[in-house]
Design an enzyme around this catalytic site. Sequence first.
Site, mmCIF file in Angstrom:
data_model
loop_
_atom_site.group_PDB
_atom_site.id
_atom_site.type_symbol
_atom_site.label_atom_id
_atom_site.label_comp_id
_atom_site.label_asym_id
_atom_site.label_seq_id
_atom_site.Cartn_x
_atom_site.Cartn_y
_atom_site.Cartn_z
ATOM 1 C CB ALA A 60 10.439 9.020 14.855
ATOM 2 C CB CYS A 351 -5.235 7.671 6.639
ATOM 3 S SG CYS A 351 -3.726 7.570 7.604
ATOM 4 C CG PHE A 413 -7.900 14.521 11.715
ATOM 5 C CD1 PHE A 413 -6.638 14.440 12.273
ATOM 6 C CD2 PHE A 413 -8.613 13.346 11.517
ATOM 7 C CE1 PHE A 413 -6.099 13.223 12.652
ATOM 8 C CE2 PHE A 413 -8.084 12.120 11.879
ATOM 9 C CZ PHE A 413 -6.824 12.052 12.456
HETATM 10 N N1 LIG Z 1 -1.163 8.622 10.922
HETATM 11 C C1 LIG Z 1 -1.893 7.536 11.060
HETATM 12 O O1 LIG Z 1 -2.794 7.469 11.873
HETATM 13 C C2 LIG Z 1 -1.607 6.330 10.214
HETATM 14 C C3 LIG Z 1 -2.225 5.109 10.537
HETATM 15 C C4 LIG Z 1 -1.944 3.989 9.754
HETATM 16 C C5 LIG Z 1 -1.062 4.077 8.697
HETATM 17 N N2 LIG Z 1 -0.473 5.264 8.406
HETATM 18 C C6 LIG Z 1 0.519 5.282 7.328
HETATM 19 O O2 LIG Z 1 1.816 5.201 7.946
HETATM 20 C C7 LIG Z 1 2.769 5.964 7.207
HETATM 21 C C8 LIG Z 1 3.419 6.977 8.120
HETATM 22 O O3 LIG Z 1 2.429 7.867 8.558
HETATM 23 P P1 LIG Z 1 2.711 8.900 9.718
HETATM 24 O O4 LIG Z 1 1.418 9.555 10.014
HETATM 25 O O5 LIG Z 1 3.465 8.232 10.807
HETATM 26 O O6 LIG Z 1 3.688 9.919 8.954
HETATM 27 P P2 LIG Z 1 4.600 11.059 9.610
HETATM 28 O O7 LIG Z 1 4.785 12.075 8.570
HETATM 29 O O8 LIG Z 1 4.048 11.452 10.935
HETATM 30 O O9 LIG Z 1 5.997 10.324 9.907
HETATM 31 C C9 LIG Z 1 6.848 9.864 8.913
HETATM 32 C C10 LIG Z 1 8.275 10.119 9.384
HETATM 33 O O10 LIG Z 1 9.173 9.473 8.473
HETATM 34 C C11 LIG Z 1 10.360 10.265 8.415
HETATM 35 N N3 LIG Z 1 11.111 9.891 7.212
HETATM 36 C C12 LIG Z 1 10.757 10.029 5.918
HETATM 37 N N4 LIG Z 1 11.694 9.511 5.117
HETATM 38 C C13 LIG Z 1 12.671 9.034 5.910
HETATM 39 C C14 LIG Z 1 13.904 8.376 5.672
HETATM 40 N N5 LIG Z 1 14.295 8.073 4.429
HETATM 41 N N6 LIG Z 1 14.679 8.044 6.726
HETATM 42 C C15 LIG Z 1 14.282 8.334 7.995
HETATM 43 N N7 LIG Z 1 13.121 8.939 8.284
HETATM 44 C C16 LIG Z 1 12.320 9.284 7.254
HETATM 45 C C17 LIG Z 1 9.837 11.690 8.404
HETATM 46 O O11 LIG Z 1 10.856 12.601 8.803
HETATM 47 C C18 LIG Z 1 8.682 11.597 9.401
HETATM 48 O O12 LIG Z 1 9.072 11.970 10.716
HETATM 49 C C19 LIG Z 1 1.998 6.551 6.030
HETATM 50 O O13 LIG Z 1 2.137 5.693 4.932
HETATM 51 C C20 LIG Z 1 0.567 6.551 6.518
HETATM 52 O O14 LIG Z 1 -0.353 6.476 5.458
HETATM 53 C C21 LIG Z 1 -0.703 6.390 9.144
HETATM 54 O O1 LIG Z 2 -18.418 8.073 12.321
HETATM 55 C C1 LIG Z 2 -17.437 8.788 12.065
HETATM 56 C C2 LIG Z 2 -16.105 8.395 12.292
HETATM 57 C C3 LIG Z 2 -15.075 9.255 11.951
HETATM 58 N N1 LIG Z 2 -15.349 10.463 11.410
HETATM 59 C C4 LIG Z 2 -14.229 11.340 11.017
HETATM 60 O O2 LIG Z 2 -13.376 10.613 10.141
HETATM 61 C C5 LIG Z 2 -12.038 11.067 10.263
HETATM 62 C C6 LIG Z 2 -11.098 9.906 10.512
HETATM 63 O O3 LIG Z 2 -11.342 9.376 11.781
HETATM 64 P P1 LIG Z 2 -10.647 8.049 12.310
HETATM 65 O O4 LIG Z 2 -10.776 7.003 11.302
HETATM 66 O O5 LIG Z 2 -11.180 7.764 13.644
HETATM 67 O O6 LIG Z 2 -9.123 8.519 12.491
HETATM 68 P P2 LIG Z 2 -7.791 8.219 11.641
HETATM 69 O O7 LIG Z 2 -6.667 8.445 12.571
HETATM 70 O O8 LIG Z 2 -7.813 8.972 10.366
HETATM 71 O O9 LIG Z 2 -7.832 6.647 11.347
HETATM 72 C C7 LIG Z 2 -8.148 6.112 10.068
HETATM 73 O O10 LIG Z 2 -7.026 6.143 9.231
HETATM 74 C C8 LIG Z 2 -5.886 5.437 9.763
HETATM 75 C C9 LIG Z 2 -4.737 5.672 8.811
HETATM 76 O O11 LIG Z 2 -4.719 4.814 7.727
HETATM 77 C C10 LIG Z 2 -6.260 3.973 9.902
HETATM 78 O O12 LIG Z 2 -5.145 3.240 10.416
HETATM 79 C C11 LIG Z 2 -7.447 3.844 10.846
HETATM 80 O O13 LIG Z 2 -7.831 2.477 10.947
HETATM 81 C C12 LIG Z 2 -8.595 4.671 10.292
HETATM 82 O O14 LIG Z 2 -9.694 4.655 11.203
HETATM 83 C C13 LIG Z 2 -12.047 12.093 11.397
HETATM 84 O O15 LIG Z 2 -12.115 13.392 10.847
HETATM 85 C C14 LIG Z 2 -13.321 11.771 12.146
HETATM 86 O O16 LIG Z 2 -13.838 12.875 12.864
HETATM 87 C C15 LIG Z 2 -16.638 10.869 11.170
HETATM 88 O O17 LIG Z 2 -16.882 11.951 10.653
HETATM 89 N N2 LIG Z 2 -17.657 10.010 11.507
#
Ligand SMILES: NC(=O)c1ccc[n+]([C@@H]2O[C@H](COP(=O)([O-])OP(=O)(O)OC[C@H]3O[C@@H](n4cnc5c(N)ncnc54)[C@H](O)[C@@H]3O)[C@@H](O)[C@H]2O)c1
Ligand SMILES: O=c1ccn([C@@H]2O[C@H](COP(=O)(O)OP(=O)(O)O[C@H]3O[C@H](CO)[C@@H](O)[C@H](O)[C@H]3O)[C@@H](O)[C@H]2O)c(=O)[nH]1
Length: 552
Positions: A60, A351, A413
């Site tokens: 979650a 990420c 960030f």
């Molecule tokens: N944060 C982003 O913007 C983003 C975007 C795209 C992809 N991702 C990817 O998605 C994945 C999750 O990222 P996030 O930012 O949501 O992480 P997060 O740390 O916010 O959430 C992960 C959750 O999973 C739970 N968890 C872990 N193991 C578990 C288990 N065995 N059973 C039940 N719950 C469990 C944790 O307690 C935690 O709350 C990562 O692989 C990340 O790289 C993140």
């Molecule tokens: O022109 C730009 C765009 C972004 N940033 C910085 O880059 C970082 C990442 O920004 P952003 O990509 O917008 O946010 P995230 O939530 O990290 O999203 C990225 O990482 C996610 C996790 O994998 C992906 O799902 C998204 O597609 C990808 O954009 C931040 O510190 C921004 O301030 C810059 O410095 N310059």
Amino acid sequence: MASIVPKLESLAVNVTNQLSPGEEPSRAGAVTPGIKRLSRPLGAIDIPHVTIKSICCIGAGYVGGPTCAVIAHKNPHIKVTIVDLNAARIAAWNSDELPIYEPGLDEVVKSTRGKNLFFSTDVDAGILEADLIFVSVNTPTKIKGIGAGFAADLGYVESATRKIAEVAKSDKIVVEKSTVPCRTAQSMRYIVSTPNLFLTHLGSFSTNTDALPTRGSQLEANAKPDIHFDILSNPEFLAEGTAISDLFYPDRVLIGSLDTERGRSAAASLADVYAGWVARDQIITMNLWSSELSKLAANALLAQRISSINALSAICEATGADIDEVSYACGLDTRIGPKFLKASVGFGGSCFQKDILNLVYLSESLHLPEVATYWKQVVEMNEYQKRRFTNRVISCLFNTLTGKKIAVFGFAFKKDTGDTRESPAITLVNYFREEKAYISIYDPKVEESQVWMDLAEPGVVDETEVIKKQVSIAADPYEAAAGADAIVICTEWNDFRETVLDYERIYASMKKPAFIFDGRLILDAKKVSEIGFKVETIGRPRTTFVQSKDFE
Ligand SMILES: NC(=O)c1ccc[n+]([C@@H]2O[C@H](COP(=O)([O-])OP(=O)(O)OC[C@H]3O[C@@H](n4cnc5c(N)ncnc54)[C@H](O)[C@@H]3O)[C@@H](O)[C@H]2O)c1
Ligand SMILES: O=c1ccn([C@@H]2O[C@H](COP(=O)(O)OP(=O)(O)O[C@H]3O[C@H](CO)[C@@H](O)[C@H](O)[C@H]3O)[C@@H](O)[C@H]2O)c(=O)[nH]1
């Protein structure tokens, strides 16, 4: 089990009917001969598949929460249960104070929670009930063992997958939502479907999961020959701060599956879920490994653009060119495009760095050292940018920060999130601490406790009191800047623009000369310098105390 419903996508069929096999329509609709169709034309195949009625999401977090809330919101006929082992997080999802700040998220959650969206710590019940399970757990960079500092720690993915294998009593479609190394789905398939198997430990990722075993951890007898598990890859591309609009209007939804009848059928079931609001031609299907790699590749390419523009910002500062003008000029080329060309103090977030390091590790594992070095440089350039900006602050402040007060504007960030994972502000504050400065931090969304956690050295207990001798948290930007020698803008919050903040008031309260270091290019430097500030902007030449000129 749910009914078998063949689906036809009329639009895709119409387009497809005009094409020869293997031809792809161009964006303008014209046929480009010889270009192979890259996505399996799911919608054009009359493939029997299960209609999903119940979804469980394990994890979650920033992805599981918003993504599955939107799925529930757009599919009122599907019951969606988001489960997590973290009871405090689940309690927050069930409260008025959601655990993450994301514009639009409150409305989506409140419109569906208790109707077809549920948050629970009962992982087993969620798995038992679901036709389809998203695995959306964290995949941080390993800090110990083989691949430490580079490889993804797949321990959470493995444990969630084992749980599914252990608990399931009916067929499940298991969807990798987490970002994972290429071929992780194969390891997950072993876990859920192979009896008494010695498994390669996922945490020490091997690209050849056929070469078993390396580290024996005997799988409980989860041979459930009557139960089928189909593994899909469905990486998430949302960005924090814009998650809800990214989910409502995705550029594409990617579904990777095995190219078997079962694989295509499972992909069709998941595609139907997204078709609740996403146009069919934006739901792309492909092989599992391409899908897994596409996620790492997309992040690497995005981060590479930022490191490229940041590398150019150093040249601008040394030559008199202006990075905003250079970005604008380059971005007008439709082949380059304007997005992700904003110079900054460095990219952060959970990420980019993690996924590039993962790609570096993958390349090294595949004996491709040149490829590894290429991608590693994107992260190194990012570190260089943070160091470079810090050096500029020190140098402009007469080569010493000792005893000076620095107001840090922004700790997240990026704007519109309270997330601080890998935030460049953390690195900068630590550099300032090393230089013996006093630092006052203001961020509109970051919790104070989070700042202390981020600044503490890993493994050092009770460090907060030590940190507090140098660092304080301000209630607003005015308090942060009062008596300061300099303001350093680390996050591009709109709240910090000169159109929002009263910089005259801030100037009056600061020591003189009063500096502003704009690490995000959000200020109108001319206007702010008219107040009296010495303004230093990333990607623009230094304006104050340029040594060669000052001594001429
Ligand atoms: N944060 C982003 O913007 C983003 C975007 C795209 C992809 N991702 C990817 O998605 C994945 C999750 O990222 P996030 O930012 O949501 O992480 P997060 O740390 O916010 O959430 C992960 C959750 O999973 C739970 N968890 C872990 N193991 C578990 C288990 N065995 N059973 C039940 N719950 C469990 C944790 O307690 C935690 O709350 C990562 O692989 C990340 O790289 C993140
Ligand atoms: O022109 C730009 C765009 C972004 N940033 C910085 O880059 C970082 C990442 O920004 P952003 O990509 O917008 O946010 P995230 O939530 O990290 O999203 C990225 O990482 C996610 C996790 O994998 C992906 O799902 C998204 O597609 C990808 O954009 C931040 O510190 C921004 O301030 C810059 O410095 N310059």
